[in-house]
Enzyme design. Structure first.
Site, PDB file in Angstrom:
ATOM      1  N   TRP A   1       3.060   7.895  -2.471  1.00 34.52           N
ATOM      2  CA  TRP A   1       4.482   8.034  -2.815  1.00 34.52           C
ATOM      3  C   TRP A   1       4.615   8.958  -4.029  1.00 34.52           C
ATOM      4  O   TRP A   1       5.445   9.867  -4.046  1.00 34.52           O
ATOM      5  CB  TRP A   1       5.067   6.656  -3.123  1.00 34.52           C
ATOM      6  CG  TRP A   1       6.538   6.632  -3.402  1.00 34.52           C
ATOM      7  CD1 TRP A   1       7.540   6.430  -2.506  1.00 34.52           C
ATOM      8  CD2 TRP A   1       7.163   6.773  -4.695  1.00 34.52           C
ATOM      9  NE1 TRP A   1       8.763   6.448  -3.142  1.00 34.52           N
ATOM     10  CE2 TRP A   1       8.555   6.658  -4.492  1.00 34.52           C
ATOM     11  CE3 TRP A   1       6.689   6.993  -5.997  1.00 34.52           C
ATOM     12  CZ2 TRP A   1       9.479   6.747  -5.535  1.00 34.52           C
ATOM     13  CZ3 TRP A   1       7.600   7.092  -7.033  1.00 34.52           C
ATOM     14  CH2 TRP A   1       8.977   6.964  -6.795  1.00 34.52           C
TER      15      TRP A   1
ATOM     16  N   TRP B   1     -11.115  -2.553  -9.298  1.00 29.64           N
ATOM     17  CA  TRP B   1     -11.800  -2.306 -10.573  1.00 29.64           C
ATOM     18  C   TRP B   1     -12.570  -1.000 -10.544  1.00 29.64           C
ATOM     19  O   TRP B   1     -12.904  -0.446 -11.588  1.00 29.64           O
ATOM     20  CB  TRP B   1     -12.761  -3.459 -10.898  1.00 29.64           C
ATOM     21  CG  TRP B   1     -12.078  -4.746 -11.250  1.00 29.64           C
ATOM     22  CD1 TRP B   1     -12.059  -5.877 -10.502  1.00 29.64           C
ATOM     23  CD2 TRP B   1     -11.319  -5.032 -12.430  1.00 29.64           C
ATOM     24  NE1 TRP B   1     -11.327  -6.864 -11.142  1.00 29.64           N
ATOM     25  CE2 TRP B   1     -10.859  -6.371 -12.333  1.00 29.64           C
ATOM     26  CE3 TRP B   1     -10.971  -4.293 -13.566  1.00 29.64           C
ATOM     27  CZ2 TRP B   1     -10.088  -6.978 -13.318  1.00 29.64           C
ATOM     28  CZ3 TRP B   1     -10.197  -4.904 -14.549  1.00 29.64           C
ATOM     29  CH2 TRP B   1      -9.765  -6.221 -14.420  1.00 29.64           C
TER      30      TRP B   1
ATOM     31  N   ASP C   1       0.837  -1.203   0.000  1.00 30.81           N
ATOM     32  CA  ASP C   1       0.000   0.000   0.000  1.00 30.81           C
ATOM     33  C   ASP C   1       0.873   1.254   0.000  1.00 30.81           C
ATOM     34  O   ASP C   1       1.939   1.272   0.617  1.00 30.81           O
ATOM     35  CB  ASP C   1      -0.901  -0.023   1.244  1.00 30.81           C
ATOM     36  CG  ASP C   1      -2.069   0.943   1.121  1.00 30.81           C
ATOM     37  OD1 ASP C   1      -2.269   1.517   0.026  1.00 30.81           O
ATOM     38  OD2 ASP C   1      -2.776   1.131   2.128  1.00 30.81           O
TER      39      ASP C   1
ATOM     40  N   HIS D   1       3.047   3.334  -9.136  1.00 36.19           N
ATOM     41  CA  HIS D   1       2.878   1.891  -9.349  1.00 36.19           C
ATOM     42  C   HIS D   1       4.139   1.291  -9.979  1.00 36.19           C
ATOM     43  O   HIS D   1       4.538   0.175  -9.650  1.00 36.19           O
ATOM     44  CB  HIS D   1       1.659   1.619 -10.230  1.00 36.19           C
ATOM     45  CG  HIS D   1       0.361   2.023  -9.582  1.00 36.19           C
ATOM     46  ND1 HIS D   1       0.067   1.700  -8.275  1.00 36.19           N
ATOM     47  CD2 HIS D   1      -0.714   2.722 -10.053  1.00 36.19           C
ATOM     48  CE1 HIS D   1      -1.142   2.174  -7.969  1.00 36.19           C
ATOM     49  NE2 HIS D   1      -1.626   2.803  -9.025  1.00 36.19           N
TER      50      HIS D   1
ATOM     51  N   ARG E   1       0.214   8.976 -10.604  1.00 32.97           N
ATOM     52  CA  ARG E   1       0.078   7.713  -9.840  1.00 32.97           C
ATOM     53  C   ARG E   1       0.744   6.549 -10.556  1.00 32.97           C
ATOM     54  O   ARG E   1       1.296   5.648  -9.925  1.00 32.97           O
ATOM     55  CB  ARG E   1      -1.406   7.393  -9.628  1.00 32.97           C
ATOM     56  CG  ARG E   1      -2.111   8.333  -8.689  1.00 32.97           C
ATOM     57  CD  ARG E   1      -3.585   7.936  -8.556  1.00 32.97           C
ATOM     58  NE  ARG E   1      -3.737   6.665  -7.845  1.00 32.97           N
ATOM     59  CZ  ARG E   1      -3.744   6.527  -6.515  1.00 32.97           C
ATOM     60  NH1 ARG E   1      -3.613   7.594  -5.752  1.00 32.97           N
ATOM     61  NH2 ARG E   1      -3.897   5.358  -5.957  1.00 32.97           N
TER      62      ARG E   1
ATOM     63  N   GLY F   1       0.235   5.431  -4.485  1.00 32.89           N
ATOM     64  CA  GLY F   1      -0.345   6.726  -4.861  1.00 32.89           C
ATOM     65  C   GLY F   1       0.233   7.861  -4.029  1.00 32.89           C
ATOM     66  O   GLY F   1       0.612   8.912  -4.557  1.00 32.89           O
TER      67      GLY F   1
ATOM     68  N   LEU G   1      11.323 -20.590  -3.872  1.00 32.44           N
ATOM     69  CA  LEU G   1      10.290 -19.713  -3.307  1.00 32.44           C
ATOM     70  C   LEU G   1       8.999 -19.888  -4.103  1.00 32.44           C
ATOM     71  O   LEU G   1       9.016 -19.861  -5.334  1.00 32.44           O
ATOM     72  CB  LEU G   1      10.735 -18.243  -3.384  1.00 32.44           C
ATOM     73  CG  LEU G   1       9.679 -17.196  -3.008  1.00 32.44           C
ATOM     74  CD1 LEU G   1       9.330 -17.265  -1.521  1.00 32.44           C
ATOM     75  CD2 LEU G   1      10.157 -15.783  -3.344  1.00 32.44           C
TER      76      LEU G   1
HETATM   77  C1  FPP Z   1      -1.685   0.295  -3.370  1.00 35.65           C
HETATM   78  O1  FPP Z   1      -1.295   1.610  -3.532  1.00 35.65           O
HETATM   79  C2  FPP Z   1      -1.165  -0.539  -4.439  1.00 35.65           C
HETATM   80  C3  FPP Z   1      -1.885  -1.075  -5.445  1.00 35.65           C
HETATM   81  C4  FPP Z   1      -3.335  -0.843  -5.607  1.00 35.65           C
HETATM   82  C5  FPP Z   1      -1.294  -1.895  -6.500  1.00 35.65           C
HETATM   83  C6  FPP Z   1      -0.061  -2.687  -6.172  1.00 35.65           C
HETATM   84  C7  FPP Z   1       0.696  -2.830  -7.427  1.00 35.65           C
HETATM   85  C8  FPP Z   1       2.045  -2.824  -7.535  1.00 35.65           C
HETATM   86  C9  FPP Z   1       2.933  -2.788  -6.378  1.00 35.65           C
HETATM   87  C10 FPP Z   1       2.729  -2.802  -8.853  1.00 35.65           C
HETATM   88  C11 FPP Z   1       2.524  -3.927  -9.781  1.00 35.65           C
HETATM   89  C12 FPP Z   1       2.524  -5.276  -9.187  1.00 35.65           C
HETATM   90  C13 FPP Z   1       3.230  -6.325  -9.654  1.00 35.65           C
HETATM   91  C14 FPP Z   1       3.032  -7.656  -9.044  1.00 35.65           C
HETATM   92  C15 FPP Z   1       4.230  -6.176 -10.725  1.00 35.65           C
HETATM   93  P1  FPP Z   1      -2.392   2.730  -3.692  1.00 35.65           P
HETATM   94  O2  FPP Z   1      -2.485   3.076  -5.145  1.00 35.65           O
HETATM   95  O3  FPP Z   1      -3.667   2.300  -3.058  1.00 35.65           O
HETATM   96  O4  FPP Z   1      -1.700   3.880  -2.897  1.00 35.65           O
HETATM   97  P2  FPP Z   1      -2.403   5.015  -2.004  1.00 35.65           P
HETATM   98  O5  FPP Z   1      -3.171   4.325  -0.919  1.00 35.65           O
HETATM   99  O6  FPP Z   1      -1.230   5.788  -1.497  1.00 35.65           O
HETATM  100  O7  FPP Z   1      -3.266   5.805  -2.955  1.00 35.65           O
END
Ligand code: FPP
Length: 262
Positions: free
Chosen positions: A45, A89, A40, A57, A53, A43, A151
């Site tokens: 970051w 989604w 988490d 990611h 955003r 966004g 793993l």
């Molecule tokens: C949460 O951050 C993260 C996600 C919804 C997606 C996680 C995806 C990745 C780490 C990248 C791709 C994954 C792989 C396996 C290659 P958020 O967007 O909810 O952040 P925020 O809470 O700060 O808005």
């Protein structure tokens, strides 16, 4: 009853500060067998740097690479990463597109190094929702890494714990209706065999980054006795020392599984 945590001593550092993580993971010494991570903070970051955003990611995908490596090096056999929830989604279409494109790209670019490193990739969740191209890329990556024994890496995509439990109940109900299953024989082991994690050990440790303290529908059945560790670090900044800190915190917990000690 959840396991009680021993209080941290004054000299022990708070979680989320990599500089303080002098303690490397020691295989065998209170090491979790299976770690689940709710990644988490991508966004936030990006926002804190004035970036879109999508770049958060992208940086998150780099942290995925580092974390897989660190987990394998620590001698932990199972890692489950929550990459895309059923609820994701509902994010704006361009963000969903960025995230799914990134996952597809990652699958293609990482598959040979995962296979070389002995890492077996499996995807759990409703992969069909991503369309034929992604389903093919997932299948190819699973096949190419199927021999890995160092793993076991699960990536949860379009995954939701409640939906998984409902699907398992529906499957069992169908078997009962078809006369192939006696309802009296449905026990916890039968139920667990219907889940996407059938045959896998339950997670011992669930980590969530970014300071949020929720499970957000991640591995609800499987995490019944997991230790929860919340780290105050945004996912794109996650690195081996953070993982070592979470593992050290896990080793300090006293796991009771509802029993009484002395
Ligand atoms: C949460 O951050 C993260 C996600 C919804 C997606 C996680 C995806 C990745 C780490 C990248 C791709 C994954 C792989 C396996 C290659 P958020 O967007 O909810 O952040 P925020 O809470 O700060 O808005």
């Amino acid at each position: 009853m959840s396991a009680a945590a021993k209080p941290l001593g004054p000299a022990e550092q708070p979680l989320g500060t990599p500089e303080s993580a002098a303690e490397p993971a020691r295989p065998g010494a209170g090491l979790p067998q299976h770690i689940g991570i709710i990644m988490d903070g991508n966004g936030r970051w990006a926002a804190s740097r004035g970036l879109p955003r999508a770049l958060g990611h992208k940086a998150g995908a780099e942290a995925v690479r580092r974390t897989i490596e660190a987990t394998a090096r620590a001698g932990i056999g199972w890692l489950t990463l929550f990459a895309f929830s059923s609820e994701n989604w509902q994010r704006p279409a361009d963000e969903v597109r960025d995230l799914t494109g990134l996952m597809r790209m990652y699958l293609r670019s990482e598959v040979s190094s995962l296979a070389r490193e002995g890492i077996r990739l499996r995807v759990i969740g409703e992969r069909e929702r991503f369309g034929a191209e992604t389903v093919r890329a997932i299948g190819a990556a699973e096949t190419a890494t199927a021999h890995g024994t160092r793993l076991n890496l699960n990536v949860a995509v379009s995954y939701g714990g409640r939906a998984e439990i409902v699907a398992a109940a529906r499957d069992l109900a169908r078997q009962v209706a078809a006369g192939t299953l006696d309802p009296e024989q449905v026990d916890m082991a039968t139920f667990a065999r219907q889940l996407s994690t059938a045959g896998m050990p339950d997670p011992d440790l669930i980590i969530r980054t970014s300071g949020e303290q929720r499970l957000s529908n991640f591995l609800l059945w499987q995490s019944a006795y997991a230790e929860l560790v919340f780290q105050d670090v945004l996912w794109p900044d996650y690195d081996a020392p953070h993982l070592a800190q979470a593992i050290a915190e896990f080793a300090r917990r006293e796991r009771r599984y509802g029993l009484r000690v002395a």
